[in-house]
Design an enzyme around this catalytic site. Structure first.
Site, PDB file in Angstrom:
ATOM      1  N   ASN A   1       0.869  -1.177   0.000  1.00 52.48           N
ATOM      2  CA  ASN A   1       0.000   0.000   0.000  1.00 52.48           C
ATOM      3  C   ASN A   1       0.908   1.230   0.000  1.00 52.48           C
ATOM      4  O   ASN A   1       1.506   1.563   1.019  1.00 52.48           O
ATOM      5  CB  ASN A   1      -0.889  -0.041   1.255  1.00 52.48           C
ATOM      6  CG  ASN A   1      -1.743   1.205   1.394  1.00 52.48           C
ATOM      7  OD1 ASN A   1      -1.782   2.059   0.505  1.00 52.48           O
ATOM      8  ND2 ASN A   1      -2.434   1.326   2.526  1.00 52.48           N
TER       9      ASN A   1
ATOM     10  N   LYS B   1       0.197   4.257  -0.227  1.00 52.22           N
ATOM     11  CA  LYS B   1      -0.414   5.440   0.411  1.00 52.22           C
ATOM     12  C   LYS B   1      -0.170   6.683  -0.468  1.00 52.22           C
ATOM     13  O   LYS B   1      -0.097   6.554  -1.683  1.00 52.22           O
ATOM     14  CB  LYS B   1       0.103   5.604   1.843  1.00 52.22           C
ATOM     15  CG  LYS B   1      -0.085   4.300   2.648  1.00 52.22           C
ATOM     16  CD  LYS B   1       0.082   4.448   4.126  1.00 52.22           C
ATOM     17  CE  LYS B   1      -0.144   3.101   4.801  1.00 52.22           C
ATOM     18  NZ  LYS B   1      -0.054   3.134   6.245  1.00 52.22           N
TER      19      LYS B   1
ATOM     20  N   HIS C   1      -9.469   1.018   5.147  1.00 58.01           N
ATOM     21  CA  HIS C   1      -8.185   1.239   5.812  1.00 58.01           C
ATOM     22  C   HIS C   1      -8.368   2.170   7.010  1.00 58.01           C
ATOM     23  O   HIS C   1      -9.173   3.100   6.955  1.00 58.01           O
ATOM     24  CB  HIS C   1      -7.171   1.832   4.822  1.00 58.01           C
ATOM     25  CG  HIS C   1      -5.778   1.784   5.352  1.00 58.01           C
ATOM     26  ND1 HIS C   1      -5.296   2.696   6.266  1.00 58.01           N
ATOM     27  CD2 HIS C   1      -4.771   0.901   5.134  1.00 58.01           C
ATOM     28  CE1 HIS C   1      -4.041   2.380   6.563  1.00 58.01           C
ATOM     29  NE2 HIS C   1      -3.701   1.295   5.893  1.00 58.01           N
TER      30      HIS C   1
ATOM     31  N   GLU D   1      -6.686   4.553   8.067  1.00 63.18           N
ATOM     32  CA  GLU D   1      -6.474   5.977   7.767  1.00 63.18           C
ATOM     33  C   GLU D   1      -7.729   6.579   7.141  1.00 63.18           C
ATOM     34  O   GLU D   1      -8.053   7.752   7.368  1.00 63.18           O
ATOM     35  CB  GLU D   1      -5.243   6.145   6.859  1.00 63.18           C
ATOM     36  CG  GLU D   1      -3.959   5.958   7.657  1.00 63.18           C
ATOM     37  CD  GLU D   1      -2.810   5.330   6.879  1.00 63.18           C
ATOM     38  OE1 GLU D   1      -2.828   5.368   5.641  1.00 63.18           O
ATOM     39  OE2 GLU D   1      -1.894   4.793   7.534  1.00 63.18           O
TER      40      GLU D   1
ATOM     41  N   GLU E   1      -5.166  -5.164  10.517  1.00 60.98           N
ATOM     42  CA  GLU E   1      -4.137  -4.147  10.752  1.00 60.98           C
ATOM     43  C   GLU E   1      -4.416  -3.449  12.081  1.00 60.98           C
ATOM     44  O   GLU E   1      -5.252  -2.529  12.135  1.00 60.98           O
ATOM     45  CB  GLU E   1      -4.159  -3.094   9.633  1.00 60.98           C
ATOM     46  CG  GLU E   1      -3.858  -3.639   8.259  1.00 60.98           C
ATOM     47  CD  GLU E   1      -3.291  -2.563   7.328  1.00 60.98           C
ATOM     48  OE1 GLU E   1      -2.234  -2.811   6.740  1.00 60.98           O
ATOM     49  OE2 GLU E   1      -3.892  -1.474   7.207  1.00 60.98           O
TER      50      GLU E   1
ATOM     51  N   GLY F   1       2.619   2.180  10.900  1.00 62.42           N
ATOM     52  CA  GLY F   1       3.554   3.302  10.781  1.00 62.42           C
ATOM     53  C   GLY F   1       4.266   3.640  12.075  1.00 62.42           C
ATOM     54  O   GLY F   1       4.890   4.695  12.191  1.00 62.42           O
TER      55      GLY F   1
ATOM     56  N   SER G   1       3.592  -2.234  10.325  1.00 57.99           N
ATOM     57  CA  SER G   1       5.049  -2.274  10.520  1.00 57.99           C
ATOM     58  C   SER G   1       5.690  -3.598  10.110  1.00 57.99           C
ATOM     59  O   SER G   1       6.655  -4.042  10.728  1.00 57.99           O
ATOM     60  CB  SER G   1       5.412  -1.921  11.962  1.00 57.99           C
ATOM     61  OG  SER G   1       5.004  -0.601  12.250  1.00 57.99           O
TER      62      SER G   1
HETATM   63  P1  13P Z   1       3.133   0.319   7.763  1.00 62.23           P
HETATM   64  O1  13P Z   1       3.671  -0.950   7.165  1.00 62.23           O
HETATM   65  O2  13P Z   1       3.852   1.538   7.334  1.00 62.23           O
HETATM   66  O3  13P Z   1       2.962   0.193   9.249  1.00 62.23           O
HETATM   67  O4  13P Z   1       1.639   0.497   7.165  1.00 62.23           O
HETATM   68  C1  13P Z   1       0.781  -0.571   7.190  1.00 62.23           C
HETATM   69  C2  13P Z   1      -0.435  -0.223   6.442  1.00 62.23           C
HETATM   70  O5  13P Z   1      -1.178   0.657   6.817  1.00 62.23           O
HETATM   71  C3  13P Z   1      -0.697  -0.950   5.188  1.00 62.23           C
HETATM   72  O6  13P Z   1      -1.969  -0.705   4.733  1.00 62.23           O
END
Ligand code: 13P
Length: 269
Positions: free
Chosen positions: A28, A30, A114, A116, A186, A192, A232
């Site tokens: 992803n 982002k 997601h 976010e 997740e 992150g 992560s």
């Molecule tokens: P990170 O791997 O940066 O923690 O992000 C995970 C994520 O949100 C994948 O959709």
């Protein structure tokens, strides 16, 4: 003797079922990478992968790079996903993208729900459910994200939160359509932050999710569904996470932005 034989057979059968779930590693991206950067990244991934098809590989660039990335992955095993879509077909929805538009640009997958999107853009379960239904009707496969926050985990409500997100998100989704859905667990506190769930923590929730699918659909659906872990994931922790019985892949954020680290996560399968 007979009991031993039966147990061996069950073990064999079980391994066979687990093996049938090919691992799926998705990146992803982002809100990262303009067109040029996207082309460089995906070229690096394609070159490094060679003919290795031990697992399915999906890249999810931002909307503006989908077309150019699609041109580069056409003859390869890498699949294309988007990071969001709207549930309406077309019309006055400024800033939104429809399922058919994603398909027309070459997407096979779309990430929905997601954390976010949920926290920054206030997406609620009902909206996510409408999007999931629209995507499956439009023959787009879905990576459906669920997961608890740190305070929810500390209060001991992880399973309740995950159950509610799953049930609400999959409301009115048939068992046939479920075959086109990957679930990504997740934990929000792991996204992150560099704080990964331990393999045991992740495995517990994955097995809980698989059981929920069994209760709400069938054993067959539960055995077949792909449940990815995200939060992560990096080249150092991927192998142990991916070796857990119910972890069928990874949804990678930060570590998918460099071809080398994404490739070494894929190699750890
Ligand atoms: P990170 O791997 O940066 O923690 O992000 C995970 C994520 O949100 C994948 O959709």
């Amino acid at each position: 003797m007979f009991v031993n034989l039966v147990m061996e057979f069950r073990k064999f059968n079980f391994n066979l079922e687990v093996k049938m779930r090919k691992k799926v590693i998705a990146g992803n991206w982002k809100m990262n990478n303009d067109i040029n950067e996207s082309q460089n990244l995906v070229s690096g991934i394609i070159n490094g992968l060679g003919n290795d098809d031990k697992c399915d590989v999906i890249v999810c660039p931002p909307f503006t790079s989908l077309n150019d990335v699609n041109s580069l992955i056409k003859e390869t095993q890498v699949k294309l996903g988007a990071q969001n879509m709207y549930f309406e077909e077309s019309g006055a929805y400024t800033g939104e993208i429809s399922a058919n538009m994603l398909k027309a640009v070459g997407c096979e997958y779309v990430i929905l729900g997601h954390s976010e999107r949920r926290t920054i853009f206030n997406e609620i379960d009902e909206t996510i459910n409408k999007k999931i239904i629209k995507a499956t009707e439009s023959v787009l496969k879905v990576i459906f994200c669920i997961g608890e926050t740190l305070s929810q985990r500390e209060k001991g409500t992880t399973n309740d939160v995950v159950r509610l997100q799953l049930i609400k998100g999959l409301q009115d989704v048939s068992e046939v359509d479920l075959k086109n859905i990957i679930i990504a667990y997740e934990p929000v506190w792991a996204i992150g932050t560099g704080k990964t769930a331990t393999p045991e923590q992740a495995q517990d929730v994955h097995s809980f999710i698989r059981n929920l699918i069994k209760e709400n659909y069938s054993s067959e659906a539960a055995e077949g569904i792909i449940i990815q872990y995200g939060g992560s994931v990096n080249p150092d922790n991927a192998a142990e996470l991916l070796s857990q019985k119910d972890i069928d892949g990874a949804l990678v954020g930060g570590a998918c932005l460099k071809a080398d680290s994404f490739l070494s996560i894929i190699a750890s399968v």
